[in-house]
Design a protein around this motif. Structure first.
Motif, PDB file in Angstrom:
ATOM      1  N   GLY A 197       0.815  -1.212   0.000  1.00 16.90           N
ATOM      2  CA  GLY A 197       0.000   0.000   0.000  1.00 16.90           C
ATOM      3  C   GLY A 197       0.845   1.256   0.000  1.00 16.90           C
ATOM      4  O   GLY A 197       0.545   2.222  -0.724  1.00 16.90           O
ATOM      5  N   ARG A 198       1.874   1.273   0.817  1.00 15.87           N
ATOM      6  CA  ARG A 198       2.796   2.411   0.852  1.00 15.87           C
ATOM      7  C   ARG A 198       3.446   2.616  -0.519  1.00 15.87           C
ATOM      8  O   ARG A 198       3.482   3.734  -1.045  1.00 15.87           O
ATOM      9  CB  ARG A 198       3.868   2.169   1.909  1.00 15.87           C
ATOM     10  N   CYS A 199       3.922   1.532  -1.089  1.00  7.37           N
ATOM     11  CA  CYS A 199       4.596   1.614  -2.383  1.00  7.37           C
ATOM     12  C   CYS A 199       3.635   2.075  -3.469  1.00  7.37           C
ATOM     13  O   CYS A 199       3.982   2.917  -4.304  1.00  7.37           O
ATOM     14  CB  CYS A 199       5.187   0.254  -2.737  1.00  7.37           C
ATOM     15  N   ALA A 200       2.409   1.557  -3.454  1.00  7.83           N
ATOM     16  CA  ALA A 200       1.420   1.951  -4.464  1.00  7.83           C
ATOM     17  C   ALA A 200       1.088   3.434  -4.338  1.00  7.83           C
ATOM     18  O   ALA A 200       0.996   4.148  -5.345  1.00  7.83           O
ATOM     19  CB  ALA A 200       0.160   1.106  -4.326  1.00  7.83           C
ATOM     20  N   ALA A 201       0.914   3.898  -3.113  1.00  5.84           N
ATOM     21  CA  ALA A 201       0.583   5.306  -2.908  1.00  5.84           C
ATOM     22  C   ALA A 201       1.684   6.217  -3.449  1.00  5.84           C
ATOM     23  O   ALA A 201       1.407   7.205  -4.150  1.00  5.84           O
ATOM     24  CB  ALA A 201       0.350   5.570  -1.422  1.00  5.84           C
ATOM     25  N   ILE A 202       2.921   5.900  -3.135  1.00  7.65           N
ATOM     26  CA  ILE A 202       4.048   6.715  -3.602  1.00  7.65           C
ATOM     27  C   ILE A 202       4.176   6.626  -5.121  1.00  7.65           C
ATOM     28  O   ILE A 202       4.434   7.626  -5.803  1.00  7.65           O
ATOM     29  CB  ILE A 202       5.345   6.271  -2.904  1.00  7.65           C
ATOM     30  N   THR A 203       3.972   5.431  -5.660  1.00  2.00           N
ATOM     31  CA  THR A 203       4.064   5.241  -7.108  1.00  2.00           C
ATOM     32  C   THR A 203       2.975   6.011  -7.836  1.00  2.00           C
ATOM     33  O   THR A 203       3.232   6.656  -8.871  1.00  2.00           O
ATOM     34  CB  THR A 203       3.977   3.742  -7.453  1.00  2.00           C
ATOM     35  N   PHE A 204       1.752   5.962  -7.310  1.00  2.38           N
ATOM     36  CA  PHE A 204       0.664   6.730  -7.930  1.00  2.38           C
ATOM     37  C   PHE A 204       0.975   8.224  -7.899  1.00  2.38           C
ATOM     38  O   PHE A 204       0.760   8.933  -8.884  1.00  2.38           O
ATOM     39  CB  PHE A 204      -0.658   6.467  -7.202  1.00  2.38           C
ATOM     40  N   ALA A 205       1.466   8.695  -6.755  1.00  2.00           N
ATOM     41  CA  ALA A 205       1.813  10.112  -6.637  1.00  2.00           C
ATOM     42  C   ALA A 205       2.917  10.493  -7.607  1.00  2.00           C
ATOM     43  O   ALA A 205       2.890  11.575  -8.218  1.00  2.00           O
ATOM     44  CB  ALA A 205       2.222  10.427  -5.202  1.00  2.00           C
ATOM     45  N   ALA A 206       3.904   9.611  -7.758  1.00  5.60           N
ATOM     46  CA  ALA A 206       5.017   9.877  -8.670  1.00  5.60           C
ATOM     47  C   ALA A 206       4.550   9.991 -10.121  1.00  5.60           C
ATOM     48  O   ALA A 206       5.225  10.609 -10.943  1.00  5.60           O
ATOM     49  CB  ALA A 206       6.064   8.773  -8.554  1.00  5.60           C
ATOM     50  N   HIS A 207       3.396   9.397 -10.410  1.00  5.31           N
ATOM     51  CA  HIS A 207       2.839   9.468 -11.771  1.00  5.31           C
ATOM     52  C   HIS A 207       1.708  10.492 -11.864  1.00  5.31           C
ATOM     53  O   HIS A 207       0.890  10.441 -12.784  1.00  5.31           O
ATOM     54  CB  HIS A 207       2.370   8.089 -12.217  1.00  5.31           C
ATOM     55  N   GLY A 208       1.673  11.424 -10.899  1.00  2.00           N
ATOM     56  CA  GLY A 208       0.805  12.586 -11.021  1.00  2.00           C
ATOM     57  C   GLY A 208      -0.484  12.576 -10.238  1.00  2.00           C
ATOM     58  O   GLY A 208      -1.239  13.553 -10.278  1.00  2.00           O
ATOM     59  N   ALA A 209      -0.788  11.492  -9.512  1.00  3.96           N
ATOM     60  CA  ALA A 209      -2.060  11.403  -8.806  1.00  3.96           C
ATOM     61  C   ALA A 209      -2.048  12.156  -7.480  1.00  3.96           C
ATOM     62  O   ALA A 209      -1.009  12.262  -6.820  1.00  3.96           O
ATOM     63  CB  ALA A 209      -2.421   9.940  -8.544  1.00  3.96           C
ATOM     64  N   THR A 210      -3.213  12.655  -7.104  1.00  5.50           N
ATOM     65  CA  THR A 210      -3.446  13.100  -5.739  1.00  5.50           C
ATOM     66  C   THR A 210      -3.921  11.876  -4.965  1.00  5.50           C
ATOM     67  O   THR A 210      -4.966  11.301  -5.289  1.00  5.50           O
ATOM     68  CB  THR A 210      -4.514  14.204  -5.682  1.00  5.50           C
ATOM     69  N   VAL A 211      -3.154  11.469  -3.970  1.00  9.29           N
ATOM     70  CA  VAL A 211      -3.421  10.204  -3.278  1.00  9.29           C
ATOM     71  C   VAL A 211      -3.989  10.477  -1.888  1.00  9.29           C
ATOM     72  O   VAL A 211      -3.462  11.300  -1.135  1.00  9.29           O
ATOM     73  CB  VAL A 211      -2.143   9.356  -3.172  1.00  9.29           C
ATOM     74  N   ILE A 212      -5.053   9.758  -1.557  1.00  8.64           N
ATOM     75  CA  ILE A 212      -5.630   9.797  -0.212  1.00  8.64           C
ATOM     76  C   ILE A 212      -5.132   8.556   0.521  1.00  8.64           C
ATOM     77  O   ILE A 212      -5.399   7.428   0.115  1.00  8.64           O
ATOM     78  CB  ILE A 212      -7.164   9.805  -0.271  1.00  8.64           C
ATOM     79  N   LEU A 213      -4.386   8.786   1.576  1.00 14.01           N
ATOM     80  CA  LEU A 213      -3.742   7.714   2.328  1.00 14.01           C
ATOM     81  C   LEU A 213      -4.664   7.276   3.458  1.00 14.01           C
ATOM     82  O   LEU A 213      -4.861   8.009   4.428  1.00 14.01           O
ATOM     83  CB  LEU A 213      -2.411   8.201   2.899  1.00 14.01           C
ATOM     84  N   ALA A 214      -5.236   6.088   3.348  1.00 11.43           N
ATOM     85  CA  ALA A 214      -6.161   5.588   4.357  1.00 11.43           C
ATOM     86  C   ALA A 214      -5.508   4.454   5.140  1.00 11.43           C
ATOM     87  O   ALA A 214      -4.858   3.580   4.567  1.00 11.43           O
ATOM     88  CB  ALA A 214      -7.457   5.092   3.711  1.00 11.43           C
ATOM     89  N   GLY A 215      -5.690   4.482   6.450  1.00  5.27           N
ATOM     90  CA  GLY A 215      -5.121   3.438   7.303  1.00  5.27           C
ATOM     91  C   GLY A 215      -5.381   3.769   8.756  1.00  5.27           C
ATOM     92  O   GLY A 215      -5.938   4.828   9.081  1.00  5.27           O
ATOM     93  N   LYS A 216      -4.961   2.872   9.640  1.00  2.07           N
ATOM     94  CA  LYS A 216      -5.255   3.079  11.058  1.00  2.07           C
ATOM     95  C   LYS A 216      -4.097   3.676  11.849  1.00  2.07           C
ATOM     96  O   LYS A 216      -4.310   4.219  12.933  1.00  2.07           O
ATOM     97  CB  LYS A 216      -5.684   1.758  11.706  1.00  2.07           C
ATOM     98  N   THR A 217      -2.853   3.565  11.340  1.00  3.56           N
ATOM     99  CA  THR A 217      -1.694   4.040  12.096  1.00  3.56           C
ATOM    100  C   THR A 217      -1.241   5.377  11.538  1.00  3.56           C
ATOM    101  O   THR A 217      -0.596   5.445  10.486  1.00  3.56           O
ATOM    102  CB  THR A 217      -0.545   3.021  12.039  1.00  3.56           C
ATOM    103  N   ILE A 218      -1.582   6.439  12.238  1.00  5.05           N
ATOM    104  CA  ILE A 218      -1.353   7.788  11.719  1.00  5.05           C
ATOM    105  C   ILE A 218       0.131   8.054  11.488  1.00  5.05           C
ATOM    106  O   ILE A 218       0.512   8.701  10.505  1.00  5.05           O
ATOM    107  CB  ILE A 218      -1.962   8.828  12.679  1.00  5.05           C
ATOM    108  N   GLU A 219       0.988   7.552  12.380  1.00  2.61           N
ATOM    109  CA  GLU A 219       2.427   7.804  12.225  1.00  2.61           C
ATOM    110  C   GLU A 219       2.944   7.243  10.897  1.00  2.61           C
ATOM    111  O   GLU A 219       3.759   7.888  10.218  1.00  2.61           O
ATOM    112  CB  GLU A 219       3.198   7.180  13.395  1.00  2.61           C
ATOM    113  N   LYS A 220       2.473   6.076  10.520  1.00  3.01           N
ATOM    114  CA  LYS A 220       2.907   5.487   9.253  1.00  3.01           C
ATOM    115  C   LYS A 220       2.377   6.297   8.069  1.00  3.01           C
ATOM    116  O   LYS A 220       3.093   6.528   7.089  1.00  3.01           O
ATOM    117  CB  LYS A 220       2.436   4.036   9.157  1.00  3.01           C
TER     118      LYS A 220
END
Length: 252
Positions: free
Chosen positions: A29-52
């Motif tokens: 999930g982390r890798c996908a989010a960064i990869t999507f952002a690197a290709h121009g997307a605005t990414v909404i990061l959803a999860g339970k651990t805020i620090e991560k």
């Protein structure tokens, strides 16, 4: 299409697209989010651990990619009202969604069906299946506002052919495949939303280490190596691909 692991995404494939990723704080999930952002997307990061999630946010921000957003949510305890609130918040902030990657999931104990604890069974189903259903239902109106939206459910090899001692996890992934197929058929020819499932395959992640503690992690690719299919499914090149059970890695 070419074999998905050979797909080469244009640099700005996802420009002007808003994509929500669950389980965005770690692993695939982390890798996908960064990869999507690197290709121009605005990414909404959803999860339970805020620090991560904040760590991923900072990495995306410092790289100069489009500013992401954080949406904390605990899939194990969220109810329909929480997902409706998610819809309302995202509608106010973004107006629409162009992509939804259901990546979050838990493994549970690898035991026989006879030995599986019923409470853990229910927890795995809640996070891996019920949460995906409720979130998808709540966010469909935002995806329908897009002219080209994609929903991707994360599956597994054991969700396509049952295997001993994979109990609740395997059954949850079979359910995910059924949800994907049902929704894809409902939306076919009536919507701009395509729905598919993606099996990452054996990947060097924490979940894989838990499932196979004696395995040498280096024998499996890092999440970065399996991103071509994720990009393909979230970009316009996959228009018309609907109801498919796809594999991120080539078959041996």
């Amino acid at each position: 299409m070419l074999a998905p692991h050979l797909y080469q995404a244009p640099d700005q494939l996802l420009k002007h697209r808003t994509i929500l990723v669950t389980g965005a704080g770690d692993g695939i999930g982390r890798c996908a989010a960064i990869t999507f952002a690197a290709h121009g997307a605005t990414v909404i990061l959803a999860g339970k651990t805020i620090e991560k999630l904040e760590s991923v946010y900072d990495e995306i921000d410092q790289a100069g990619y489009p500013q992401p957003a954080i949406y904390p949510i605990h899939l194990g305890g969220a109810v329909m009202e929480d997902y409706q609130q998610m819809h309302n918040t995202l509608e106010q902030e973004f107006g629409q969604l162009d992509g939804l990657l259901h990546n979050a999931g838990i493994l549970g104990d690898r035991k026989s069906v006879a030995q599986t604890d019923s409470e853990q069974w229910l927890e795995v189903m809640q996070i891996n299946v019920n949460a995906s259903f409720m979130m998808t239902q709540a966010l469909l109106p935002l995806l329908e506002k897009s002219s080209d939206a994609s929903i991707v459910f994360t599956s597994s090899g054991v969700g396509r052919k049952g295997r001993a001692y994979w109990g609740p996890y395997a059954v949850s992934k079979f359910a995910v495949e059924g949800l994907m197929q049902t929704l894809a058929d409902e939306l076919a020819n009536t919507s701009h939303i395509r729905v598919n499932s993606l099996n990452p395959g054996a990947t060097n992640t924490g979940m894989r280490h838990t499932a196979y503690p004696a395995e040498d992690p280096s024998v499996n690719p890092l999440p970065e190596k399996i991103m071509p299919l994720y990009l393909y499914l979230m970009g316009q090149d996959s228009q018309g691909v609907n109801g498919q059970a796809l594999d991120a890695q080539p078959k041996a």
